[in-house]
Design a protein around this motif. Structure first.
Motif, PDB file in Angstrom:
ATOM      1  N   LEU A   7       0.854  -1.192   0.000  1.00  0.00           N
ATOM      2  CA  LEU A   7       0.000   0.000   0.000  1.00  0.00           C
ATOM      3  C   LEU A   7       0.885   1.235   0.000  1.00  0.00           C
ATOM      4  CD1 LEU A   7      -2.513  -1.136   2.727  1.00  0.00           C
ATOM      5  CD2 LEU A   7      -2.933  -1.036   0.288  1.00  0.00           C
ATOM      6  N   PRO A   8       0.353   2.393  -0.424  1.00  0.00           N
ATOM      7  CA  PRO A   8       1.164   3.614  -0.394  1.00  0.00           C
ATOM      8  C   PRO A   8       1.760   3.861   0.991  1.00  0.00           C
ATOM      9  CG  PRO A   8      -0.865   4.012  -1.560  1.00  0.00           C
ATOM     10  CD  PRO A   8      -0.954   2.625  -1.017  1.00  0.00           C
ATOM     11  N   GLY A   9       3.055   4.128   1.038  1.00  0.00           N
ATOM     12  CA  GLY A   9       3.732   4.418   2.294  1.00  0.00           C
ATOM     13  C   GLY A   9       4.343   3.195   2.948  1.00  0.00           C
ATOM     14  N   GLN A  10       4.011   2.020   2.426  1.00  0.00           N
ATOM     15  CA  GLN A  10       4.512   0.799   3.062  1.00  0.00           C
ATOM     16  C   GLN A  10       5.955   0.533   2.647  1.00  0.00           C
ATOM     17  OE1 GLN A  10       1.720  -2.403   2.711  1.00  0.00           O
ATOM     18  NE2 GLN A  10       3.216  -3.945   3.225  1.00  0.00           N
ATOM     19  N   ARG A  34       9.949   2.884  -0.277  1.00  0.00           N
ATOM     20  CA  ARG A  34       8.524   2.719   0.031  1.00  0.00           C
ATOM     21  C   ARG A  34       7.696   2.712  -1.250  1.00  0.00           C
ATOM     22  NH1 ARG A  34       7.334   3.984   5.515  1.00  0.00           N
ATOM     23  NH2 ARG A  34       9.117   4.883   6.587  1.00  0.00           N
TER      24      ARG A  34
END
Lengths: 186, 265
Positions: A7-10, A34
């Motif tokens: 997911l975004p930011g992961q 990320r």
């Protein structure tokens, strides 16, 4: 590890060693790699990317398809409908402009826009720059770039006979276009 | 008055109010008597239902429901900016509309002023999370429709979560998912995620938006009277709640991404 959806930011777990080249959908912040999209990170050649097929705005070096909406002695205006093979949603076209110096690679000063394009012609081009506030600059200065579909004055789809001419199969009349080289011809 | 008037709509009367029934007990908010929270612990949020990809025409969309707050969000673009000067970065355009029946009093279309300030608050919450440098000369449009509202703070928080989910669903590059949570100071207590009734009792309220994945705060929106220590406690409480909300959002995004990959395969 590589088959998990991120997911975004992961943070993306990477094997030890040098950080691979980062492709689309991935960024590095504070030396941590990320994801910025939802998807599965995969290696595409040497770069790690999250690929997701969705309509994108044109960027330099993307191949675009569009039709000619307006002609002037200096330039032809293009309504870009396909970017890198992905069609844009209806009503969300981008405008491109082919300046007379970008039509072909040689004898640039002898180009007459009216002998290269007509309104409604479908053109394949390459984006050479983001252009100005209104439009993207598009070039057809390559063999495989130019008009790929056009209708004659009689309203019939024409066939290319040379890189500068197209013929109407109904009337046999020859019209001038800057044609793209059809695929699969040596 | 004449300028903000749409002749294509069926315009209701200037003033209207819901009927009052005799059997309905009139609730009179009585000073300090009602200062304990009903139905929930002070640190509990309302349950969240989130569904990405509900609006098929949009590039990305999300629907969020937290008890009586219902918001639908759709994302369009990136598309070509119209009538704007050349910009290296993209633009994030957020518009919010209240459905006329969303609040206790009817929301008059066009004449409403509150929707713009909420849209600005949501835009601020999202702005630093979107990688706008990836979209030169383009605009990303985020449209929110409030179907039912229950507290302005809750609307901003739920709207930000829905918008961030919709952006992820649309495949817009982001640094991280934005989560948001509200808190209100009632007497000496801090109530997380207040409803309309509860924020009417409150002295002050606060909405925090943050990216739990990166541990960074994107916006803090505070109104009313609060002491600095109360503000800090609120921020800490909201931040921990945002981490909880993040797992809800992550689960729903993963579910929809898995569903998309199985249908494509």
């Amino acid at each position: 590890m590589a088959s998990d959806i991120v997911l975004p930011g992961q943070p993306i777990p990477l094997p030890r060693g040098p950080v691979p080249q980062l492709g689309r959908g991935i960024y590095e912040k504070d030396s941590q790699v990320r994801a910025s999209l939802v998807g599965i990170p995969r290696f595409e050649g040497s770069s790690l990317a999250i690929s997701r097929i969705r309509p994108q705005p044109p960027s330099p070096n993307s191949i675009v398809l569009g039709f000619v909406t307006r002609l002037s002695p200096l330039q032809a205006l293009l309504s870009i409908t396909v970017v890198d093979g992905v069609p844009l949603p209806p009503g969300e076209e981008f405008t491109g402009v082919i300046r007379s110096q970008d039509v072909r690679a040689t004898e640039k000063d002898k180009v007459k826009i009216s002998d290269c394009f007509r309104g409604g012609d479908v053109v394949r081009g390459i984006v050479i720059s983001l252009g100005d506030a209104r439009s993207y600059f598009v070039s057809t200065a390559r063999n495989d770039l130019g008009v790929i579909a056009a209708t004659s004055e009689a309203g019939v789809t024409m066939e290319p006979v040379s890189w500068q001419e197209m013929r109407c199969p109904k009337t046999g009349k020859v019209e001038k276009r800057k044609c793209a080289k059809p695929e699969g011809i040596p | 008055m004449q300028s903000a008037f749409d002749r294509r709509r069926i315009n209701g009367p200037e003033e209207s109010s819901p009927p009052v029934f005799a059997t309905e007990a009139l609730e009179i908010p009585s000073g300090n008597a009602q200062k304990t929270r009903k139905g929930r612990n002070t640190s509990d949020i309302r349950p969240i239902f989130l569904q990405p990809g509900l609006i098929s025409q949009a590039n990305g969309s999300a629907y969020i429901e937290t008890e009586r707050i219902k918001i639908a969000c759709s994302v369009y673009g990136p598309r070509q900016s119209k009538n704007t000067v050349y910009s290296e970065k993209g633009r994030l355009n957020v518009e919010l509309k209240f459905a006329p029946f969303s609040c206790e009093r009817r929301r008059a279309p066009l004449r409403d002023a509150e929707d713009r300030s909420i849209a600005v608050a949501i835009q601020q919450a999202l702005l630093s999370s979107v990688r706008l440098e990836m979209f030169p000369k383009s605009t990303i449009d985020v449209f929110l429709v409030v179907i039912e509202a229950d507290g302005i703070e809750g609307c901003i928080a739920s709207g930000s979560i829905a918008a961030s989910t919709a952006l992820a669903d649309a495949g817009i590059d982001m640094f991280g998912l934005v989560m948001s949570c509200s808190a209100a100071v009632v007497g000496t207590e801090i109530w997380i995620d207040p409803t309309q009734e509860e924020s009417n009792l409150a002295d002050g309220s606060l909405v925090l938006a943050c990216m739990p994945a990166l541990g960074s705060v994107t916006s803090v929106w505070q109104s009313g009277r609060m002491t600095p220590s109360q503000v800090l406690t609120c921020i800490e409480a909201c931040e921990s709640k945002c981490t909880d909300i993040h797992s809800v959002v992550a689960q729903s995004l993963l579910d929809s991404a898995r569903a998309a990959t199985t249908t494509n395969a």
